[in-house]
Write a protein that holds these residues in place. Structure first.
Motif: not given
Length: 264
Positions: A195-217
């Motif tokens: 569960v710990y690994g899944l949790g951090w995977t989710g955190v990094f995925l959300v962070g990556g998606m946010a960075l992708t959005l920022v990069s586009a702007l």
């Protein structure tokens, strides 16, 4: 020292506690993480053995972040002195920490060596920073096989060393026993660590998606700086959370040992 068995949901609590502890002292913890990574980067510049020395420093860097996170969770301000924790606990503690570092470096390089048997060392050269990854290289079946093999072998290596620095510092356990107790604790608490690994995977995925959005702007240069800073911050948060998994997997020591104080 007694092993604790925790429910699977505890893994998500470790993620949450790590993030909360980081934001209690974000500048201090981010700076300490950067200093630890910078020390490892400087070590790679040593001729011939630089990369091995950098790998050997990782257990000490992990311990430093554990100590800093424990202090932040207690409402204290972690200082750069935690980076020298192994030096202040006696000659035998320093020897044991150096031994643990050498064991990690040997194990990591052994994993890279086994992956080199699959693709001739291409993945190892890219992973260790000696070669640039190209699209053609990444699409090669041999390269992909070496990558998956190294990931598979790195998992037990990580479990062996996950709790080892903390066991040596707070409980005075020698290196080999620390490795054994570390992997036993991880295996016995598999659900929580999954569960710990899944949790951090989710955190990094959300962070990556946010960075992708920022990069586009934003422009490329600004986006690159933000991406680097965010990646460092997320990595610092992850290392901050390690101490909480250690605290919950083992009964606390009867007395504090070293600069970190008690974990409770």
């Amino acid at each position: 020292m007694k092993l604790r068995i925790v429910p699977a949901r505890t893994g998500m609590a470790w993620v949450r506690l790590g993030i909360q502890a980081f934001w209690r002292q974000p500048l201090a913890l981010a700076a300490l993480f950067f200093m630890a990574m910078a020390a490892m980067s400087l070590a790679t510049m040593i001729p011939l053995v630089g990369r091995a020395v950098a790998l050997a420093l990782l257990p000490s860097a992990t311990l430093a972040m554990m100590l800093a996170a424990a202090q932040a969770a207690q409402g204290r301000f972690p200082t750069p002195a935690v980076l020298l924790a192994a030096l202040r606990n006696g000659r035998w503690r320093l020897r044991d920490m150096l031994t643990l570092g050498v064991m990690y470096a040997v194990g990591f390089l052994a994993v890279m060596g086994l992956s080199a048997l699959v693709d001739g060392g291409q993945f190892a050269q890219v992973y260790l920073g000696g070669a640039q990854l190209t699209r053609e290289m990444a699409e090669q079946p041999a390269f992909q096989g070496a990558m998956w093999l190294s990931m598979l072998l790195h998992l037990p290596l990580s479990l062996l060393f996950w709790h080892a620095p903390g066991l040596m510092h707070w409980h005075g356990v020698p290196p080999v026993k620390a490795l054994f107790f570390s992997i036993v604790a991880c295996v016995r608490n598999f659900g929580a660590f999954f569960v710990y690994g899944l949790g951090w995977t989710g955190v990094f995925l959300v962070g990556g998606m946010a960075l992708t959005l920022v990069s586009a702007l934003l422009g490329t240069e600004v986006a690159s700086a933000i991406m680097l800073g965010t990646a460092m911050m997320l990595a610092a948060m992850f290392f901050t959370s390690v101490v909480f998994s250690f605290r919950d997997c083992f009964e606390p020591p009867s007395a504090s040992a070293g600069a970190g104080g008690t974990l409770e």
